[in-house]
Design an enzyme around this catalytic site. Structure first.
Site, PDB file in Angstrom:
ATOM      1  N   ARG A  53       1.003  -1.302  -0.120  1.00  0.00           N
ATOM      2  CA  ARG A  53      -0.120  -0.051   0.030  1.00  0.00           C
ATOM      3  C   ARG A  53       0.796   1.197  -0.017  1.00  0.00           C
ATOM      4  O   ARG A  53       0.779   2.125  -0.776  1.00  0.00           O
ATOM      5  CB  ARG A  53      -0.751  -0.028   1.070  1.00  0.00           C
ATOM      6  N   TYR A 105     -16.639  18.566 -13.497  1.00  0.00           N
ATOM      7  CA  TYR A 105     -16.922  17.223 -13.799  1.00  0.00           C
ATOM      8  C   TYR A 105     -18.095  16.689 -13.000  1.00  0.00           C
ATOM      9  O   TYR A 105     -17.918  16.887 -11.719  1.00  0.00           O
ATOM     10  CB  TYR A 105     -15.807  16.279 -13.535  1.00  0.00           C
ATOM     11  N   ASP A 177      -7.519  20.379 -12.969  1.00  0.00           N
ATOM     12  CA  ASP A 177      -7.698  18.949 -13.586  1.00  0.00           C
ATOM     13  C   ASP A 177      -7.583  18.967 -14.822  1.00  0.00           C
ATOM     14  O   ASP A 177      -8.176  19.431 -15.888  1.00  0.00           O
ATOM     15  CB  ASP A 177      -9.190  18.430 -13.179  1.00  0.00           C
ATOM     16  N   LYS A 202      -8.921   8.184 -18.713  1.00  0.00           N
ATOM     17  CA  LYS A 202      -9.202   8.709 -20.020  1.00  0.00           C
ATOM     18  C   LYS A 202      -8.080   8.521 -21.077  1.00  0.00           C
ATOM     19  O   LYS A 202      -7.615   7.567 -21.446  1.00  0.00           O
ATOM     20  CB  LYS A 202      -9.665   9.888 -19.730  1.00  0.00           C
TER      21      LYS A 202
HETATM   22  C1  LIG Z   1     -13.672  10.817 -15.565  1.00  0.00           C
HETATM   23  C2  LIG Z   1     -13.255  12.182 -14.805  1.00  0.00           C
HETATM   24  C3  LIG Z   1     -12.933  12.262 -13.524  1.00  0.00           C
HETATM   25  C4  LIG Z   1     -12.983  11.307 -12.666  1.00  0.00           C
HETATM   26  O1  LIG Z   1     -12.135  10.001 -12.963  1.00  0.00           O
HETATM   27  P1  LIG Z   1     -12.551   8.657 -12.646  1.00  0.00           P
HETATM   28  O2  LIG Z   1     -11.254   7.935 -12.981  1.00  0.00           O
HETATM   29  O3  LIG Z   1     -13.814   8.211 -13.427  1.00  0.00           O
HETATM   30  O4  LIG Z   1     -12.770   8.502 -11.203  1.00  0.00           O
HETATM   31  C5  LIG Z   1     -12.526  13.382 -12.851  1.00  0.00           C
HETATM   32  N1  LIG Z   1     -12.401  14.689 -13.827  1.00  0.00           N
HETATM   33  C6  LIG Z   1     -12.624  14.642 -15.332  1.00  0.00           C
HETATM   34  C7  LIG Z   1     -12.584  15.824 -16.026  1.00  0.00           C
HETATM   35  C8  LIG Z   1     -13.135  13.405 -15.737  1.00  0.00           C
HETATM   36  O5  LIG Z   1     -13.453  13.412 -17.088  1.00  0.00           O
END
Ligand SMILES: *Cc1c(COP(=O)(O)O)cnc(C)c1O
Length: 402
Positions: A53, A105, A177, A202
């Site tokens: 961990r 988001y 982000d 993504k």
């Molecule tokens: C998908 C997404 C998240 C969250 O990520 P997960 O891997 O689904 O928990 C956060 N910010 C943006 C801009 C996203 O597209």
């Protein structure tokens, strides 16, 4: 690699060669250390790892890789993008305030409001593409400014360098982000941000085959605090998923180039289509923040959104169920093109009034442009427009017959 090299690294050649070959065996691919614990020579004497961990060698490669890509000091890998976001919010305490971009988001909105508000964290959502709104909304309690740029799904652009200066002057951390742009296009830490967060699910992963989150900090001290939280709260990324994410990142630059190329072509096609009302893509000269996007990013990304002249739920639903290459699904950034209807999918947890006010109208459709041939993607969209026109026509004839 020398420190100077790390700081200037951003191209594909350096990225690919910064991923180490296994010193012990010469394996070209990073080994997956599928282990929970590590043998110690004496209590506390080990080879850098004691419990998985706290640290795992496969995860370490990923964490160092994303730190280099984002030009930060510390990379930290989590089991999802939301777990990464969660760790950052845990830097705050009761009474502190987050000033966040308004079309944030949906999952981050849910986390901030329905989880952290009850612990006394205050929220303030503004249109951060207008820096004056940021200045006006800051209070003595604001401790964290939260940007997404481009935003999801209206592709608004905020000026990172300008907002970084505002954050600094007000003693706030700035977190960006960077999921939509990826470090291949935009490196917020070089523009003054303190923290970058990613949904590795993504573009970084790139193949729609894992869920992961990453944080990178500019300063080591802040990185150490988040690393502490990673270990204390435990939402780490597993070794196999770390390996998958490394493998995805290896082709990031190549994939992003193609995503950007096709996305611009699709945005131009949509702009000229009679059934389309607005097109949202920062690469179009008509985008209100096109100049800012050009200044702070090397490209405009693979997401294109648009609204229909017939601005209804029904028209959008007819469209998103009429494409064939574009698969109807949440998420983005993979090799297959996806279509989604935010009002009914990703943004369902945002109240309708708030959603519309942030520009996500009922007919807004979001496309994640994949890696298929550009012409095939445009032909698929053309096809979907024809199908919905036929459906509308049939509907009108039925209505006239009644
Ligand atoms: C998908 C997404 C998240 C969250 O990520 P997960 O891997 O689904 O928990 C956060 N910010 C943006 C801009 C996203 O597209």
């Amino acid at each position: 690699m020398s420190r100077a090299n790390c700081l200037t690294m951003c191209n594909a050649t350096e990225l690919i060669h910064s991923i180490p070959v296994d010193a012990q065996t010469g394996a070209v691919s990073v080994p997956i250390y599928q282990t929970s614990t590590f043998v110690q020579e004496a209590p506390g004497v080990n080879k850098g790892y004691d419990y998985a961990r706290t640290g795992n060698p496969t995860r370490t490669v990923l964490e160092q890789l994303i730190a280099k890509l984002e030009k930060g000091t510390t990379g930290i890998a989590f089991s999802s993008g939301l777990a990464a976001i969660d760790a950052i919010v845990k830097l705050l305490k009761t009474g502190d305030e987050i000033l966040a971009v308004d079309d944030i988001y949906g999952g981050a909105y849910r986390l901030f409001t329905s989880v952290y508000q009850q612990f006394g964290i205050k929220l303030n959502f503004v249109d951060t593409s207008d820096a004056n709104q940021v200045i006006n909304a800051i209070t003595p309690h604001t401790k964290l400014i939260w940007l997404e740029t481009p935003t999801n799904p209206t592709l608004k652009i905020s000026d990172i360098a300008t907002i970084a200066k505002i954050a600094k002057a007000n003693n706030c951390l700035l977190c960006v982000d960077n999921t939509f742009a990826s470090p291949a296009l935009q490196q917020p830490l070089t523009l003054g941000a303190d923290i970058v967060v990613h949904s590795g699910t993504k573009y970084l992963g790139g193949h729609s085959d894992l869920i992961a989150g990453l944080v990178v900090t500019k300063e080591k001290e802040l990185g150490d605090r988040i690393k502490y939280l990673q270990n204390a709260c435990g939402a780490i990324l597993a070794p196999f998923d770390s390996w998958l994410l490394i493998r995805g990142i290896e082709t990031l630059h190549l994939r992003i180039r193609q995503h950007c190329h096709s996305a611009l072509a699709v945005a131009e096609f949509l702009s000229a289509h009679p059934a389309v009302d607005k097109v949202f893509y920062p690469g179009l000269a008509s985008h209100p923040n096109h100049e800012v996007a050009k200044k702070q990013a090397k490209g405009f990304g693979g997401i294109v959104s648009f609204t229909l002249k017939e601005d209804t739920n029904e028209a959008a639903l007819a469209f998103v169920t009429s494409t064939s290459l574009f698969k109807l699904a949440e998420s983005l950034g993979g090799i297959k093109s996806l279509v989604s209807h935010p009002a009914n999918m990703t943004h369902k947890s945002i109240p309708a009034e708030k959603r519309r006010a942030a520009g996500v109208s009922d007919s807004l459709i979001r496309l994640s442009i994949g890696l298929e041939e550009t012409d095939d993607l445009i032909a698929d969209l053309e096809d979907a427009f024809e199908k919905i026109t036929l459906k509308q026509h049939a509907g009108n004839q039925r209505a006239a017959a009644c």
